[in-house]
Design an enzyme around this catalytic site. Structure first.
Site, mmCIF file in Angstrom:
data_model
loop_
_atom_site.group_PDB
_atom_site.id
_atom_site.type_symbol
_atom_site.label_atom_id
_atom_site.label_comp_id
_atom_site.label_asym_id
_atom_site.label_seq_id
_atom_site.Cartn_x
_atom_site.Cartn_y
_atom_site.Cartn_z
ATOM 1 N N HIS A 429 0.818 -1.219 0.000
ATOM 2 C CA HIS A 429 0.000 0.000 0.000
ATOM 3 C C HIS A 429 0.848 1.263 0.000
ATOM 4 O O HIS A 429 2.065 1.236 0.232
ATOM 5 C CB HIS A 429 -0.944 0.003 1.215
ATOM 6 N N CYS A 448 2.867 -4.834 6.969
ATOM 7 C CA CYS A 448 2.556 -4.639 5.553
ATOM 8 C C CYS A 448 3.730 -3.944 4.857
ATOM 9 O O CYS A 448 4.603 -3.374 5.499
ATOM 10 C CB CYS A 448 1.285 -3.819 5.393
#
Length: 529
Positions: A429, A448
């Site tokens: 992301h 992440c």
């Protein structure tokens, strides 16, 4: 015994009685007239304590010798001898005993030749499996490595290799074919060319050494740089001055180790200088093993993240078409190692806070100041899906709520999220901390992977899939509306999040900081097994 004068087709004789599954044993000697050798029978009783797979190999060969041809034996023996180049130890495959038996083979009895044949088959299987899928199983070592098992049926490969004399090419096909693995083997060869010199540890009392400093430790530093071929001026190697030539050598050394190329000799540079040749060899061995765990075929189109390098590459038809900096998980909140497929992009994503962050970040901070929620544009929902006022929030029941951050430029996921199936709830992301990408150490996230300029990458992938639809300002228009929109990816784009700390690039050894401290432990386990 009856001698058959032509090469027979080897078949399996299995009793058709359900209650008797034993295999009939033909104890005849076969004569291979083409190669002028005899093929001795292998009594199944010699295989009683062997593995099922080993018994299957001899079943396929009608319980006769497998390694009766000199060429096949020599190819196998060479593969064992040179498996060091793959980061494996020839002794693990009985090379010393095999060498001895091969030397005396003409003097061995038929029974001993058969026993030697069984040993060769065991060594073939062991080495073949280790080259194909690694010596160790990552699932038994780590809880956050999610790689698919690399299964292979060796019996048909062995049968073909023996009958067509393709033992060497069979082993070649079993090994990883990725360029990083191939170059890692070259780095092992390059490393072995360095002399086995013993250096004393470099220690400095200052926090850092900068250009024009003068101190006795500079002599040790110059010798170490010269050893690694980064410093080549012998005339000034014994001087105490941190001169311009040494400054350039330090920057070159820093570049090869993924350090900030500022010429400042600080803790990171000093630690890298103190790593020995033997420790670097162990590091390469660990990385070769990891590459054997990864899929042999990474796909036609894929995104590959190397965690210790903090980089993502977009590869199409074996060509790297884009490179992006990344931020990855901390040592405490490691990014998992996995392989998957890109399923969709979410533009203007909302962010639902995961349990770990609720426990370790949100709860302690929000308990002190309820403004934590509005300042971060967080909406609290109870288990009925009803919105909860921040001042009615109960910190003792923090895990019973759902916390959702509204979309926007400053959302924690930024402007786009790359989704792919995995059991670790991670994704790629954008980020609201875009300043992190200028840092050298980017092990900063909660697991992440954050990507620099992810909209550029998303557009590139979508344009390749459908240029007519996405070459326009469609994505920019979606972002401007600040409404969450999910766009499915129809093409197969594989996702690989891997971990390697060593490689060979432009004929130079490259090393990176072992951010999760995996190398040394893995090498020790390789040596133990």
């Amino acid at each position: 015994m009856k001698i058959i004068t032509s090469l027979l087709v080897l078949t399996i004789f299995i009793s058709c009685k359900k209650e008797d599954k034993s295999v009939a044993f033909d104890d005849s000697i076969i004569k291979d007239t083409i190669h002028d050798v005899i093929i001795r029978p292998v009594n199944p009783e010699l295989l009683t304590d062997k593995s099922d797979s080993l018994k299957l190999y001899y079943q396929k060969m009608n319980f006769h010798e497998i390694w009766y041809l000199d060429e096949n034996r020599n190819d196998l023996i060479n593969e064992i001898k040179f498996c060091y180049q793959e980061g494996l130890n020839p002794r693990d495959y009985s090379i010393e005993f095999i060498d001895l038996l091969e030397t005396k083979r003409t003097e061995l009895s038929d029974e001993d030749i058969v026993k030697y044949d069984i040993l060769l088959t065991e060594s073939f299987e062991k080495l073949a499996l280790h080259l194909h899928k690694g010596k160790l199983n990552p699932k038994e070592l780590y809880t956050d490595w999610d790689l698919k098992p690399k299964e292979i049926a060796l019996s048909p490969l062995l049968e073909t290799a023996i009958k067509e004399q393709k033992v060497a090419s069979t082993f070649k096909d079993l090994k990883p074919n990725h360029i990083v693995y191939q170059l890692l083997k070259k780095s092992l060869i390059a490393l072995d060319k360095f002399p086995n010199t013993t250096f004393s540890k470099i220690e400095i009392k200052k926090d850092k050494i900068v250009l024009n400093d003068t101190l006795p430790e500079m002599v040790k530093i110059k010798k170490r740089l010269a050893y690694w071929n980064d410093y080549k001026n012998k005339d000034t190697i014994l001087t105490w001055a941190y001169d311009t030539l040494t400054f350039k050598a330090i920057k070159k050394f820093q570049g090869r180790h993924g350090l900030l190329q500022d010429g400042v000799i600080g803790k990171g540079t000093l630690n890298a200088l103190n790593v020995t040749k033997n420790e670097r060899r162990e590091q390469i061995f660990a990385n070769l093993e990891r590459w054997r765990w990864y899929p042999n075929d990474l796909g036609k189109q894929y995104l590959i993240v190397n965690l210790p390098e903090y980089m993502l590459n977009y590869v199409v038809d074996n060509d790297t078409v884009a490179t992006h900096k990344t931020v990855v998980g901390t040592a405490k909140r490691k990014t998992p190692i996995l392989t998957s497929k890109l399923s969709n992009f979410v533009f203007n994503p909302t962010w639902t806070i995961p349990p770990t962050i609720i426990k370790e970040d949100l709860t302690p901070s929000a308990s002190k100041n309820r403004n934590y929620f509005p300042s971060r544009k967080l909406t609290i929902y109870n288990n009925k899906g009803e919105e909860v006022n921040p001042y009615e929030w109960n910190p003792s029941r923090a895990n019973s709520y759902r916390y959702v951050q509204k979309p926007g430029y400053n959302n924690s996921l930024g402007l786009v999220k790359f989704n792919f199936p995995n059991s670790h709830l991670v994704y790629l992301h954008d980020t609201n901390h875009r300043d992190y990408f200028v840092r050298n150490n980017r092990s900063l996230s909660s697991g992440c992977v954050r990507i620099e300029n992810p909209l550029v990458l998303a557009k590139q992938i979508l344009i390749k899939e459908n240029a007519k639809k996405w070459e326009s300002a469609e994505i920019d228009s979606i972002i401007k509306r600040e409404k969450t929109k999910t766009v499915s990816v129809k093409d197969t784009v594989n996702i690989h999040i891997f971990y390697w700390t060593s490689w060979f690039e432009n004929n130079q050894l490259q090393f990176r900081d072992d951010i999760y401290n995996l190398d040394k432990e893995l090498f020790e386990k390789l040596r133990e097994n």
